[in-house]
Design an enzyme around this catalytic site. Structure first.
Site, PDB file in Angstrom:
ATOM      1  N   GLN A  18      33.149 -48.198 -10.131  1.00 53.01           N
ATOM      2  CA  GLN A  18      33.790 -47.691 -11.341  1.00 53.01           C
ATOM      3  C   GLN A  18      34.702 -48.723 -12.008  1.00 53.01           C
ATOM      4  O   GLN A  18      35.010 -48.596 -13.188  1.00 53.01           O
ATOM      5  CB  GLN A  18      34.551 -46.399 -11.027  1.00 53.01           C
ATOM      6  CG  GLN A  18      33.600 -45.250 -10.665  1.00 53.01           C
ATOM      7  CD  GLN A  18      34.314 -43.964 -10.285  1.00 53.01           C
ATOM      8  OE1 GLN A  18      34.562 -43.721  -9.111  1.00 53.01           O
ATOM      9  NE2 GLN A  18      34.654 -43.134 -11.251  1.00 53.01           N
ATOM     10  N   GLU A 150      33.859 -37.520  -0.946  1.00 52.83           N
ATOM     11  CA  GLU A 150      33.311 -36.320  -1.606  1.00 52.83           C
ATOM     12  C   GLU A 150      31.814 -36.120  -1.387  1.00 52.83           C
ATOM     13  O   GLU A 150      31.027 -36.144  -2.343  1.00 52.83           O
ATOM     14  CB  GLU A 150      33.604 -36.381  -3.103  1.00 52.83           C
ATOM     15  CG  GLU A 150      35.070 -36.468  -3.420  1.00 52.83           C
ATOM     16  CD  GLU A 150      35.375 -36.426  -4.906  1.00 52.83           C
ATOM     17  OE1 GLU A 150      34.453 -36.589  -5.715  1.00 52.83           O
ATOM     18  OE2 GLU A 150      36.549 -36.232  -5.259  1.00 52.83           O
TER      19      GLU A 150
HETATM   20  C1  BGC Z   1      35.721 -38.980  -7.802  1.00 57.29           C
HETATM   21  C2  BGC Z   1      35.962 -40.122  -8.750  1.00 57.29           C
HETATM   22  C3  BGC Z   1      35.934 -39.624 -10.176  1.00 57.29           C
HETATM   23  C4  BGC Z   1      37.013 -38.574 -10.335  1.00 57.29           C
HETATM   24  C5  BGC Z   1      37.110 -37.968 -11.723  1.00 57.29           C
HETATM   25  C6  BGC Z   1      36.421 -37.715  -8.169  1.00 57.29           C
HETATM   26  O1  BGC Z   1      35.645 -36.592  -7.906  1.00 57.29           O
HETATM   27  O2  BGC Z   1      35.962 -39.387  -6.488  1.00 57.29           O
HETATM   28  O3  BGC Z   1      35.006 -41.102  -8.485  1.00 57.29           O
HETATM   29  O4  BGC Z   1      36.090 -40.640 -11.112  1.00 57.29           O
HETATM   30  O5  BGC Z   1      36.724 -37.508  -9.479  1.00 57.29           O
HETATM   31  O6  BGC Z   1      35.942 -37.300 -12.053  1.00 57.29           O
END
Ligand code: BGC
Length: 373
Positions: A18, A150
């Site tokens: 990211q 996650e």
């Molecule tokens: C994730 C991130 C994501 C963030 C916002 C989380 O679920 O780990 O990678 O950018 O949420 O959506």
């Protein structure tokens, strides 16, 4: 003044794909929308970014190591990339920030995906080999390992809803993927402890605070199913919390406060989740919490209000040991592109990726400095 416990960890979180730029993985080859390109060029600018985190008085930082960089081809490790992440870790240590290292944050090497990724019967072995390599390299530098970010979100977007590579829509496969990842976590947990018994190993789980009639089913299916599968293989729980949900969310108009992504802001939700997570009897770190807020109108209060509820949980005897805001800098918000702005620091994508701290970062830095609200 609401004081936090001594040695509380204050930080921010990012993930490799990211923010780094220049990564070749399953996303970069999945079409233009998924290609992060140069992203925030964090790969070359991590020192500058860590200076910003330091100026927020952070004493910890969460980031991920990109498997596809370390093992771009099956079984072949890239020593140059191993040195890169060593420099990243050293740069944190030099600034007095404890590294929390994520080993898998949604993105995969292309060779692994060609073998069906987490659905492959040997997936856990492949992941374990990568983890072993990494932990042997950095065992003296890193104490906190987050093996998996996650699993529920990944299984859902990639295998149920078809939003992310490999764009599958199968409930059965999404459940199989969760199992595969649970296996990979357990093996990794063991190998990390074998290499360094003092390590602290856990996962980050995205939990939603549910309201209303579907609450019990949803909480099990979304929040706890995966955690239950790995129950005896975690030294801590990493909680990622963003929003609450109720059956009324299908209505076109949302009541109450929302983020730029229409996510319901519900600070008390984090308290309710912490109460339930206490049942796992492990220390808890908030490994992500944040919102898309390009104008930075809500972020300061968002942080303060969530921290108030976290503080209340601590007062109630729940062992919360750290808070990582998502995110340090704006970044690729997955399939939504670079539009949503989650950063305490703005990235000016039009102007040489200039870093511009948002006013809320000042507020956060005060909290971290005082270890108090
Ligand atoms: C994730 C991130 C994501 C963030 C916002 C989380 O679920 O780990 O990678 O950018 O949420 O959506």
């Amino acid at each position: 003044m609401l004081k936090f416990p001594e040695n509380f960890y204050w930080g921010t979180a990012t993930s490799s794909y990211q923010v780094e730029g220049g990564i070749r993985n399953d996303w970069s080859v999945a079409g233009k929308k998924y290609d992060a390109g140069i992203a925030c060029d964090h790969y070359h600018r991590f020192e500058e970014d860590f200076d910003l985190a330091k100026s927020m008085n952070n004493n910890a930082h969460r980031f991920s190591i990109e498997w596809a960089r370390i093992e771009p081809e099956e079984g072949k490790f890239d020593q140059k990339e191993i040195e890169h992440y060593r420099n990243v870790i050293l740069a944190l240590k030099k600034r007095g920030m404890e590294p929390f290292v994520t080993l898998y944050h949604f993105f995969l090497p292309i060779w692994f995906v060609k073998k069906d990724g987490w659905l492959n019967a040997d997936a856990a072995k492949y992941f374990e080999r990568f983890v072993e390599k990494i932990v042997l390299e950095y065992k003296d530098l890193v104490k906190f390992w987050i093996t998996i970010n996650e699993a529920n979100v990944y299984a859902s977007h990639s295998f149920l809803r078809g939003n992310w590579p490999p764009f599958e829509k199968s409930f059965y496969k999404s459940q199989q993927v969760l199992k595969g990842i649970a296996e990979a976590h357990k093996k990794s947990y063991e190998v990390i402890h074998k290499i360094n018994p003092d390590s602290q190993v856990g996962v980050s789980q995205m939990c939603i605070s549910y309201k209303g009639i579907l609450r019990f089913f949803s909480e099990y299916y979304w929040n706890y199913q995966f955690l239950d599968q790995i129950k005896d293989f975690q030294d801590f729980i990493g909680l990622n919390y963003y929003f609450s949900s109720s059956v009324f969310d299908i209505l076109p108009i949302k009541l109450g406060s929302i983020s730029d992504l229409n996510w319901k802001i519900n600070p008390q939700g984090i308290y309710k989740l912490l109460k339930t997570l206490k049942g796992y009897n492990r220390p808890i770190y908030i490994t992500e919490n944040g919102l898309a807020d390009a104008k930075d109108e809500k972020r300061k209060n968002f942080i303060i209000n969530h921290l108030k509820w976290i503080h209340k949980a601590i007062e109630d005897g729940i062992d919360v040991r750290g808070y990582f805001h998502w995110s340090l800098i704006d970044n690729l918000e997955l399939h939504r592109g670079f539009g949503p702005r989650f950063g305490l620091v703005e990235i000016d994508y039009e102007n040489d990726l200039k870093r511009i701290p948002r006013p809320s970062s000042k507020a956060y830095s005060e909290i971290c400095k005082n270890n108090a609200l």
